[in-house]
Design an enzyme around this catalytic site. Sequence first.
Site, PDB file in Angstrom:
ATOM      1  CB  CYS A  37      -1.333  -2.392  -5.707  1.00  0.00           C
ATOM      2  SG  CYS A  37      -0.623  -1.808  -7.234  1.00  0.00           S
TER       3      CYS A  37
ATOM      4  NE  ARG B  90      -2.298  -0.190   0.104  1.00  0.00           N
ATOM      5  CZ  ARG B  90      -1.323  -0.648   0.872  1.00  0.00           C
ATOM      6  NH1 ARG B  90      -1.498  -0.739   2.172  1.00  0.00           N
ATOM      7  NH2 ARG B  90      -0.180  -1.016   0.363  1.00  0.00           N
TER       8      ARG B  90
ATOM      9  CD1 TRP C  46      -1.971   4.854  -7.770  1.00  0.00           C
ATOM     10  CD2 TRP C  46       0.139   4.286  -8.240  1.00  0.00           C
ATOM     11  NE1 TRP C  46      -1.249   6.003  -7.963  1.00  0.00           N
ATOM     12  CE2 TRP C  46       0.039   5.694  -8.253  1.00  0.00           C
ATOM     13  CE3 TRP C  46       1.374   3.709  -8.524  1.00  0.00           C
ATOM     14  CZ2 TRP C  46       1.125   6.515  -8.516  1.00  0.00           C
ATOM     15  CZ3 TRP C  46       2.471   4.525  -8.789  1.00  0.00           C
ATOM     16  CH2 TRP C  46       2.326   5.917  -8.776  1.00  0.00           C
TER      17      TRP C  46
ATOM     18  CG  ASN D  54       0.125  -4.755  -3.602  1.00  0.00           C
ATOM     19  OD1 ASN D  54      -0.663  -4.828  -4.525  1.00  0.00           O
ATOM     20  ND2 ASN D  54      -0.221  -4.405  -2.374  1.00  0.00           N
ATOM     21  N   GLY D  55       3.928  -4.358  -5.875  1.00  0.00           N
ATOM     22  CA  GLY D  55       5.388  -4.264  -6.009  1.00  0.00           C
ATOM     23  C   GLY D  55       5.788  -4.279  -7.482  1.00  0.00           C
TER      24      GLY D  55
ATOM     25  CD  GLU E 130       2.315  18.914   4.851  1.00  0.00           C
ATOM     26  OE1 GLU E 130       3.225  18.599   4.067  1.00  0.00           O
ATOM     27  OE2 GLU E 130       1.328  18.183   5.055  1.00  0.00           O
TER      28      GLU E 130
ATOM     29  CE  LYS F 177      -0.913  17.903   2.843  1.00  0.00           C
ATOM     30  NZ  LYS F 177      -0.383  16.738   3.288  1.00  0.00           N
TER      31      LYS F 177
ATOM     32  CD  GLU G  60      -0.510  15.816  -0.851  1.00  0.00           C
ATOM     33  OE1 GLU G  60       0.139  14.773  -0.772  1.00  0.00           O
ATOM     34  OE2 GLU G  60      -0.979  16.397   0.158  1.00  0.00           O
TER      35      GLU G  60
ATOM     36  CG  HIS H 176      16.837  36.030  -4.046  1.00  0.00           C
ATOM     37  ND1 HIS H 176      17.774  36.969  -4.384  1.00  0.00           N
ATOM     38  CD2 HIS H 176      16.741  36.066  -2.695  1.00  0.00           C
ATOM     39  CE1 HIS H 176      18.248  37.531  -3.280  1.00  0.00           C
ATOM     40  NE2 HIS H 176      17.631  36.995  -2.253  1.00  0.00           N
TER      41      HIS H 176
ATOM     42  CE  LYS I 254      -2.404   8.143   4.363  1.00  0.00           C
ATOM     43  NZ  LYS I 254      -2.219   9.601   4.546  1.00  0.00           N
TER      44      LYS I 254
HETATM   45  C1  G6P Z   1       2.818   9.617  -0.536  1.00  0.00           C
HETATM   46  C2  G6P Z   1       1.644  10.190   0.226  1.00  0.00           C
HETATM   47  C3  G6P Z   1       2.095  11.376   1.041  1.00  0.00           C
HETATM   48  C4  G6P Z   1       3.245  10.972   1.966  1.00  0.00           C
HETATM   49  C5  G6P Z   1       4.388  10.330   1.195  1.00  0.00           C
HETATM   50  C6  G6P Z   1       5.385   9.682   2.131  1.00  0.00           C
HETATM   51  O1  G6P Z   1       3.231  10.526  -1.505  1.00  0.00           O
HETATM   52  O2  G6P Z   1       0.612  10.575  -0.666  1.00  0.00           O
HETATM   53  O3  G6P Z   1       1.016  11.854   1.824  1.00  0.00           O
HETATM   54  O4  G6P Z   1       3.704  12.097   2.642  1.00  0.00           O
HETATM   55  O5  G6P Z   1       3.903   9.298   0.335  1.00  0.00           O
HETATM   56  O6  G6P Z   1       4.751   8.609   2.765  1.00  0.00           O
HETATM   57  P1  G6P Z   1       5.159   8.026   4.175  1.00  0.00           P
HETATM   58  O7  G6P Z   1       4.151   6.948   4.434  1.00  0.00           O
HETATM   59  O8  G6P Z   1       6.554   7.491   4.026  1.00  0.00           O
HETATM   60  O9  G6P Z   1       5.086   9.127   5.157  1.00  0.00           O
END
Ligand code: G6P
Length: 611
Positions: A2, A27, A73, A99-100, A484, A488, A491, A507, A606
């Site tokens: 949020c 975010r 969110w 938020n929270g 990673e 990507k 996501e 395996h 984010k």
């Molecule tokens: C969310 C974001 C990711 C990020 C993860 C950890 O899932 O979408 O891109 O890697 O949080 O976030 P941080 O800010 O702790 O790296």
Amino acid sequence: MCGIVGYIGHKQAFPILISGLKRLEYRGYDSSGISLVNGEAKTFKKKGKVSDLVNSVKGQDISGTIGIGHTRWATHGEPNDVNAHPHTSMNGHFIIIHNGIIENYSSLKKKLEQRGYTFKSQTDTEVLANLIEYIYLRGNISADLAVRLALNKVVGAYGLVIICRNEPDKLIAARKGSPLVIGVGNEEYFVASDATPIIEHTNSVIYLNDNDVAIIKVNELTLKTIHNDQLIPNIQTLNLEIGEIEKNNFDHFMLKEIFEQPKSIHDTFRGRISPDKKSIKLGGLFEVMPQLVKAKRIIFIGCGTSWHAGLVGEYLFEELARIPVEVEYASEFRYRNPLIYKEDVIIAISQSGETADTLAAIKQAKEAGALVLGICNVVGSSIPRETHAGVYTHAGAEIGVASTKAFTAQVTVITMMAIAIGMERKTLSQEEGIRLIGELYAIPDKIEKALGHNERYKEIASLFRNATNFLYLGRGVLFPVALEGALKLKEISYIHAEGYPAAEMKHGPIALIDQLMPVVVIASKDHTYEKIVSNIQEVKARKGIVIAVVIEGDTTIRNMADYVLEVPDSDFAVSPLTTIIPLQLLSYHIAVMRGCNVDQPRNLAKSVTVE
Ligand code: G6P
């Protein structure tokens, strides 16, 4: 997650709040809303994007010089107009954005229902609004006291901005666990969940600490704790340029951030690698270096992409500094009753510095007496403030939800740490250390060259835009790169993708391979090169399609693979930094070609400030 924005001053609040909400869209959100005060208070809320909110208020009176805005969110209650913030208390006295998570909301709600309160939404925030109002009306007290008394009853996390109908000359902001920044202007104040909505107005900011409450009037700011202890606001200068949060000439923030990596990596090591490139000094670790060098064990904790950076750290710290390493998902670590010793060093990795699980794991490790360090990107965020020491990555603002330049900056810091500690511990000879420093220093130019292959990467992406599954394989330090790369793709394009250690393919995942399965193999040259060549043959023997990330000029794999994504040669220790580039671009182009919203993928946020 949020986003919060608030304004109080002499200007019209609506345009400021909308522009702030747009800045916060990165975010992640599913609905948004605004309340404005102009004599009486008006609230507008809408499911969807901020632009849907703007369309919904057309023709309505949106005047007012005080206001609050929110992007939501969903945690409690589905995303719809009713559950969107701001929430108004039952009798209309308080309007709040939050938020929270209020963890004890259900017991608070029951008590309020017994006292005649009814609820319009399914949110924990409305419970808080009603709790504040109940205390306010029962005690016939000031709004600020009612807020503080209510917050004393709350279990959970909050960043809050509140308007009280009877005291319409002020905003009340409060923080516990969820960040809030106040921008200090000339007879005006801004409040936001991060600095991005503030920077276009002022670079003087106050970061609220947990349990702070700010009472903000046009020309007066009072800061206190929820227990009413007065505080002196610490006004700091924001180190953020407006250009960093603009797309400039790029179609998406993600693409801009991918292309920024030569510069962001340079910014990460600038001033830390000595001018003669013979040593590395990390100022933030200076005082803890003796303890770090003697660590019996290092535990990296993080989530998502940051956890992948930790896995790179495992390989590099064990190889170069010969310190045993574990890498933990923060969310698993904290609920597992982990064994933490005083001689351990915990290194929390986080782009945002706000991830709730990582923060909670840090607190646990501190209680166990370990040294806790942070590797974070957002200056002044919660994790750097909770840790004993740390290193900022200095990658600049990252707006695209899929992390790119923050990842390479994290890996750069980890590489610098592993080299510096290895040289100090003499597990890495001076000569070898200096050679690796040179290798790291050369990375920005090599990434620039890899970016020069973008059109070729795009052509290959166009062939796989309709794929439904991908497998990514790598060995050693390139296994986290495989993870990673797969992350990507998932996501932003919503294609199912898995990362695997190349040898583990036999395996299980090998059963999935057929002529429809693209397999991305990361094949930088090192002692495992022959093995990865065998893995490619295993895929080819089952008619899988091999897309290999190779060193420029590698003809062996070129002759075996269906497609190659070339990157410049570099030492294996720094090869994650080059080999990730084609994978970022492959995902980006596939997602764009599939018509996906690259910068704001569905359901993702984010910065994940809930557990
Ligand atoms: C969310 C974001 C990711 C990020 C993860 C950890 O899932 O979408 O891109 O890697 O949080 O976030 P941080 O800010 O702790 O790296």
